[in-house]
Design an enzyme around this catalytic site. Sequence first.
Site, PDB file in Angstrom:
ATOM      1  N   ASP A 204     -24.577  -1.232 -32.206  1.00 24.97           N
ATOM      2  CA  ASP A 204     -25.980  -1.389 -33.667  1.00 24.97           C
ATOM      3  C   ASP A 204     -27.442  -1.373 -32.165  1.00 24.97           C
ATOM      4  O   ASP A 204     -27.010  -1.918 -30.565  1.00 24.97           O
ATOM      5  CB  ASP A 204     -26.357  -2.684 -33.954  1.00 24.97           C
TER       6      ASP A 204
ATOM      7  N   ASN B  62     -29.180   1.159 -31.539  1.00 25.00           N
ATOM      8  CA  ASN B  62     -29.799   2.871 -31.593  1.00 25.00           C
ATOM      9  C   ASN B  62     -31.545   3.032 -31.254  1.00 25.00           C
ATOM     10  O   ASN B  62     -32.800   3.003 -30.470  1.00 25.00           O
ATOM     11  CB  ASN B  62     -29.307   4.125 -32.152  1.00 25.00           C
ATOM     12  N   GLY B  63     -32.141   2.693 -32.993  1.00 26.95           N
ATOM     13  CA  GLY B  63     -33.389   2.599 -33.505  1.00 26.95           C
ATOM     14  C   GLY B  63     -34.160   1.421 -32.629  1.00 26.95           C
ATOM     15  O   GLY B  63     -35.260   2.196 -31.804  1.00 26.95           O
TER      16      GLY B  63
ATOM     17  N   ARG C 106     -36.101   7.561 -33.847  1.00 23.14           N
ATOM     18  CA  ARG C 106     -35.242   6.757 -33.851  1.00 23.14           C
ATOM     19  C   ARG C 106     -33.924   8.254 -33.057  1.00 23.14           C
ATOM     20  O   ARG C 106     -32.986   7.743 -32.850  1.00 23.14           O
ATOM     21  CB  ARG C 106     -34.751   6.861 -34.806  1.00 23.14           C
TER      22      ARG C 106
ATOM     23  N   HIS D 179     -30.286   7.335 -31.093  1.00 23.46           N
ATOM     24  CA  HIS D 179     -28.515   8.083 -31.581  1.00 23.46           C
ATOM     25  C   HIS D 179     -28.271   8.727 -30.944  1.00 23.46           C
ATOM     26  O   HIS D 179     -26.541   9.079 -30.820  1.00 23.46           O
ATOM     27  CB  HIS D 179     -29.055   8.397 -33.159  1.00 23.46           C
TER      28      HIS D 179
ATOM     29  N   ASN E  33     -25.074   3.191 -45.397  1.00 23.96           N
ATOM     30  CA  ASN E  33     -26.093   3.844 -44.734  1.00 23.96           C
ATOM     31  C   ASN E  33     -26.854   5.435 -45.223  1.00 23.96           C
ATOM     32  O   ASN E  33     -27.613   6.052 -44.307  1.00 23.96           O
ATOM     33  CB  ASN E  33     -25.521   4.923 -43.489  1.00 23.96           C
ATOM     34  N   TRP E  34     -25.931   5.414 -46.572  1.00 18.13           N
ATOM     35  CA  TRP E  34     -26.737   6.277 -47.127  1.00 18.13           C
ATOM     36  C   TRP E  34     -27.655   6.116 -47.795  1.00 18.13           C
ATOM     37  O   TRP E  34     -28.776   6.991 -47.827  1.00 18.13           O
ATOM     38  CB  TRP E  34     -25.385   6.466 -48.530  1.00 18.13           C
TER      39      TRP E  34
ATOM     40  N   ARG F  43     -30.380   4.541 -45.805  1.00 16.39           N
ATOM     41  CA  ARG F  43     -31.329   5.442 -44.869  1.00 16.39           C
ATOM     42  C   ARG F  43     -31.859   6.504 -45.206  1.00 16.39           C
ATOM     43  O   ARG F  43     -31.323   7.488 -46.455  1.00 16.39           O
ATOM     44  CB  ARG F  43     -30.372   5.901 -43.398  1.00 16.39           C
TER      45      ARG F  43
ATOM     46  N   SER G 172     -20.961  -7.017 -41.572  1.00 11.55           N
ATOM     47  CA  SER G 172     -21.226  -5.705 -42.088  1.00 11.55           C
ATOM     48  C   SER G 172     -20.596  -5.169 -42.589  1.00 11.55           C
ATOM     49  O   SER G 172     -20.501  -3.798 -43.188  1.00 11.55           O
ATOM     50  CB  SER G 172     -22.582  -4.760 -41.173  1.00 11.55           C
TER      51      SER G 172
HETATM   52  C1  FPP Z   1     -27.187   1.295 -35.423  1.00 11.52           C
HETATM   53  O1  FPP Z   1     -27.667   1.310 -34.775  1.00 11.52           O
HETATM   54  C2  FPP Z   1     -26.451   2.340 -35.279  1.00 11.52           C
HETATM   55  C3  FPP Z   1     -25.967   3.159 -36.090  1.00 11.52           C
HETATM   56  C4  FPP Z   1     -25.750   3.368 -37.542  1.00 11.52           C
HETATM   57  C5  FPP Z   1     -25.020   4.607 -36.140  1.00 11.52           C
HETATM   58  C6  FPP Z   1     -23.913   5.025 -34.951  1.00 11.52           C
HETATM   59  C7  FPP Z   1     -24.561   6.312 -34.066  1.00 11.52           C
HETATM   60  C8  FPP Z   1     -24.263   5.979 -33.012  1.00 11.52           C
HETATM   61  C9  FPP Z   1     -24.153   5.172 -32.122  1.00 11.52           C
HETATM   62  C10 FPP Z   1     -24.058   7.694 -32.374  1.00 11.52           C
HETATM   63  C11 FPP Z   1     -24.045   8.348 -33.297  1.00 11.52           C
HETATM   64  C12 FPP Z   1     -22.177   8.148 -33.627  1.00 11.52           C
HETATM   65  C13 FPP Z   1     -21.456   9.270 -33.214  1.00 11.52           C
HETATM   66  C14 FPP Z   1     -19.886   9.574 -33.628  1.00 11.52           C
HETATM   67  C15 FPP Z   1     -21.493  10.698 -32.355  1.00 11.52           C
HETATM   68  P1  FPP Z   1     -29.783   0.848 -35.574  1.00 11.52           P
HETATM   69  O2  FPP Z   1     -30.487   2.566 -35.856  1.00 11.52           O
HETATM   70  O3  FPP Z   1     -29.082   0.573 -37.076  1.00 11.52           O
HETATM   71  O4  FPP Z   1     -30.508   0.765 -34.698  1.00 11.52           O
HETATM   72  P2  FPP Z   1     -31.586  -0.590 -34.777  1.00 11.52           P
HETATM   73  O5  FPP Z   1     -30.887  -1.905 -35.811  1.00 11.52           O
HETATM   74  O6  FPP Z   1     -31.890  -0.540 -33.166  1.00 11.52           O
HETATM   75  O7  FPP Z   1     -32.400   0.298 -36.139  1.00 11.52           O
END
Ligand code: FPP
Length: 238
Positions: free
Chosen positions: A21, A23-24, A34, A38, A69-70, A72, A193
Amino acid sequence: MNYEEMTDKSNIPTHIAIIMDGNGRWAKKRLMPRSVGHKAGADMLKRIVRKCNDMGVKYLTVYAFSTENWKRPDEEVSLLMGLIVTYLQKEVKEMNENNVRIGAIGDIEKLPKKAYDELKKAMEITKDNTGVVFSLALNYGFRDDLSHAIKNMMKENIDIEKIDDETAKKYLYTSYMPDPDLIIRTGGEIRLSNFMLYEASYSEFYFCDTLWPEFDEEQLCKAIYEYQQRDRRFGNVK
Ligand code: FPP
């Protein structure tokens, strides 16, 4: 001393599961979209798979796309699906050379065809490998797994009297792996989650504020080190 040196190499968790968790937020901090977060997350995942394999972790499972996650925006869903495709296209060769076996949990047949095909191909190519079993949780959620398992048990008309913990486990997507010893969640939230709720019964949890694209090898060793300080009793006494 760093955590890498402090970890006990004879007590490496057999199965590590990770909720990646943050990335965003990582991207937002850098005033970037975002999608950049990712991509950085995918790059870190590559490093973590390699490190787990090198350390002798037998199973690594990562929550890459949940059944929730769909919800989103379409654009982000497409980006994540595209990233999975490019990740597999780019990394499978090296993972195969490193003896990594790729697996998947979740209702993968509902993924876009390209992602599904690439995943099946990666699983086929690496199926005889004996290094870390690296599983992607894709279109995965435990609640969905539970109904999928019940449906399959009913289809097979299995004897109700025979349903116990062991039988139930056989019908879950996770049937081919032992329960996780250590579940890591990055990004500061303290919840599961819908990830491996059944399998987490006796897992040790490690929550940290580090955002996933910054969760590097040393951070992984820190999580393993903390795990090694825990007293695991599995309901027994010491
Ligand atoms: C949550 O971070 C992350 C995800 C829903 C996806 C995880 C994906 C990756 C690590 C990259 C791609 C994966 C592969 C297998 C190539 P978030 O975006 O919800 O972060 P935030 O809470 O900061 O917004």
